[in-house]
Design a protein around this motif. Structure first.
Motif, mmCIF file in Angstrom:
data_model
loop_
_atom_site.group_PDB
_atom_site.id
_atom_site.type_symbol
_atom_site.label_atom_id
_atom_site.label_comp_id
_atom_site.label_asym_id
_atom_site.label_seq_id
_atom_site.Cartn_x
_atom_site.Cartn_y
_atom_site.Cartn_z
ATOM 1 N N ASP A 186 44.228 65.897 86.668
ATOM 2 C CA ASP A 186 44.096 67.091 85.889
ATOM 3 C C ASP A 186 42.685 67.172 85.302
ATOM 4 O OD1 ASP A 186 46.370 68.186 87.024
ATOM 5 O OD2 ASP A 186 47.581 67.605 85.242
ATOM 6 N N CYS A 187 42.036 65.945 84.550
ATOM 7 C CA CYS A 187 40.941 65.834 83.932
ATOM 8 C C CYS A 187 39.773 66.003 84.844
ATOM 9 C CB CYS A 187 40.943 64.654 83.055
ATOM 10 S SG CYS A 187 42.249 64.905 81.801
ATOM 11 N N LYS A 227 36.230 65.611 79.819
ATOM 12 C CA LYS A 227 37.215 65.865 80.737
ATOM 13 C C LYS A 227 36.869 67.215 81.432
ATOM 14 C CE LYS A 227 41.008 64.069 77.963
ATOM 15 N NZ LYS A 227 42.197 64.388 77.087
ATOM 16 N N SER A 244 39.410 69.958 82.626
ATOM 17 C CA SER A 244 40.338 70.285 81.658
ATOM 18 C C SER A 244 40.075 72.110 81.354
ATOM 19 C CB SER A 244 40.397 69.943 80.369
ATOM 20 O OG SER A 244 39.093 70.112 79.658
ATOM 21 N N THR A 266 45.739 74.297 85.615
ATOM 22 C CA THR A 266 46.424 73.050 86.053
ATOM 23 C C THR A 266 48.146 73.311 86.224
ATOM 24 O OG1 THR A 266 46.786 72.402 83.774
ATOM 25 C CG2 THR A 266 44.985 71.648 85.244
#
Length: 517
Positions: free
Chosen positions: A188-189, A290, A293, A297
């Motif tokens: 996810d990052c 990140k 981000s 997500t």
């Protein structure tokens, strides 16, 4: 001595853990989501259980009986409506035969453009922003409103954003296959945690081709995506900004020294003075550690409080169960009575009725237990609700259990994953149970959470010239009536991710110099 067998009666008490009793205990520690799923499964299995509408409150068992009667009356009304509709249909034009003389008129109406139909859905404009300029477009009548949510673009995920760029960067289909495999491995990052040699063997290609495709992917937007470490992520972003010189490269390679605020060693390794090091640190702060981000997500679940606490007009506190988390289920007694008259399977229906009654009683007992525990917590932590975390009292499960005459294990199950909405914010019930810390000279004890809050406040008020050591914090707390060892202060400070006094002094001085520039 001869052995002989004797018969005698003895009366004793014992607790038998039946499956229903075990299920009742499990209901206490279930969250709102788990309880909703469990009730949905029971309603699906038990024909006598029913969900009620959200706009109707369910209180005591009398309320359930009233609701059951209303439900039956609604069913009867629905039956009357259906019979009226059927009788009305027999008299309507649509049921008339050709002998009545109206068939030709119906055929003529069906051949029209349906402009005479009153319940036709209104036409919506294709572009509502152009209604003021094009009055003749469909849906261009004045006074028609539109929902702007229908025209708002949906959020794009990181994978969709990357898949839109890959065809322009990798024209060869074999390279796109490797790239798609990398996209599937992203977290996810936006980081990539894979072994390039393993991927090459899995896809039947060479490590050089995999590295070449990865190098192309690391140039896509957002900057820093497809990095395998934090240092590589920052290096990718610095290269795109044309700021990845040898000094910056050595700084990126020694991020652990930067985390320890070892500025002297960094100046020596990078070969720069203090002013240049501060500029380099300022550039790193502008980077995104990140890169993934900022994309969609998934759906984030909001916490729904189980208990709501509000201030009353007389200065007390109103403790209420959140109606949104109360399970709304009832037993349809009238359906059971009507089915048992005609059905032969009385044993199955009796078992369903018994399970349904048990479930409703267990849910009612669960609500009462949560209410008792929450009310006692509010009574114990009245000073916290009025003045804040500094007045949080030390509390344990035994104190609450003795006050409400229940076992500690029951209180522990009730407070597990349950949340209380207070004027001070949303807190888990476990938050109010903290360790007691003794006071100086026999004063009132303090809560561990309140002491941690005091330590956090003392450190937040520091200046670069007056940074407090752990011994200084101990002396300050002692003056405030809190007896605490230095190692305990260090443990609390590390648990709150607060660096030592040496690291804080370096960081505050560096920040002060950057602010002066």
């Amino acid at each position: 001595m001869a052995l002989s067998a004797n018969l005698f009666l003895r009366q004793s008490q014992s607790l038998v853990m039946t499956p229903q009793l075990m299920q009742s205990i499990q209901l206490l520690q279930m969250t709102h989501f788990e309880l909703t799923q469990f009730i949905a499964q029971e309603v699906e299995k038990n024909p006598l259980l029913e969900f009620t509408s959200n706009d109707e409150d369910i209180g005591s068992n009398n309320d359930r009986g009233t609701k059951d009667e209303r439900y039956d009356a609604t069913d009867e009304n629905r039956g009357d409506d259906s019979s009226d509709r059927n009788s009305g249909d027999l008299k309507s034009d649509w049921y008339e035969s050709e002998n009545t003389g109206h068939a030709d008129r119906l055929n003529d109406e069906l051949d029209t453009n349906f402009s005479n139909v009153d319940d036709a859905a209104p036409q919506r404009a294709d572009a509502p922003e152009l209604l003021s300029q094009w009055k003749s477009m469909p849906g261009g009548e004045a006074g028609e409103s539109y929902d702007l949510d229908d025209f708002v673009a949906g959020q794009v995920s990181l994978r969709d954003h990357l898949n839109e760029q890959i065809p322009f960067s990798l024209p060869v289909m074999a390279d796109r296959l490797i790239a798609q495999h990398f996209v599937d491995q992203l977290d996810d990052c936006g980081y990539l945690q894979v072994d390039l040699r393993e991927i090459a063997e899995r896809l039947g290609t060479t490590v050089g081709d995999v590295e070449r495709v990865l190098g192309v992917l690391q140039q896509l937007d957002p900057p820093g995506v497809f990095a395998r470490s934090l240092s590589e992520c920052l290096a990718i972003q610095l290269r795109q900004r044309d700021r990845f010189d040898p000094a910056m490269e050595r700084l990126i390679q020694n991020l652990e020294l930067l985390a320890r605020r070892d500025f002297a060693t960094l100046k020596r390794l990078c070969g720069v003075d203090e002013e240049d090091l501060l500029d380099m640190m300022g550039e790193i702060r502008q980077l995104n550690p990140k890169p993934g981000s900022g994309f969609e997500t998934g759906i984030s679940e909001a916490i729904t409080p189980d208990i709501v606490v509000r201030a009353a007009s007389d200065g007390s506190w109103l403790v209420e169960l959140n109606p949104d988390t109360l399970p709304r289920v009832l037993v349809n007694q009238s359906y059971f009575a009507s089915v048992t008259k005609t059905s032969q399977d009385h044993a199955f229906l009796s078992e369903c009725l018994q399970n349904a009654n048990w479930l409703t009683r267990s849910l009612d007992q669960r609500a009462k237990t949560i209410m008792k525990v929450a009310s006692e917590i509010v009574r114990q932590q009245d000073a916290f609700l009025i003045h804040g975390v500094d007045h949080l009292r030390p509390l344990n499960l035994k104190t609450v259990a003795d006050a409400i005459k229940m076992h500690e294990s029951t209180v522990s199950r009730v407070t597990s994953n349950k949340y209380m909405l207070t004027p001070r914010g949303l807190f888990e019930l476990k938050y109010f149970f903290t360790v007691s810390i003794s006071a100086v000279e026999g004063g009132d004890s303090h809560s561990a959470e309140a002491v941690r809050h005091k330590i956090r406040l003392l450190i937040s008020r520091e200046s670069p010239e007056t940074v407090l050591s752990d011994d200084d914090i101990v002396d300050t707390l002692k003056k405030g009536g809190i007896e605490l060892a230095r190692r305990t202060v260090a443990k609390y400070r590390e648990a709150m991710n607060i660096p030592s006094s040496v690291q804080r002094r370096r960081e505050k001085r560096a920040i002060a110099k950057v602010a002066n520039f």
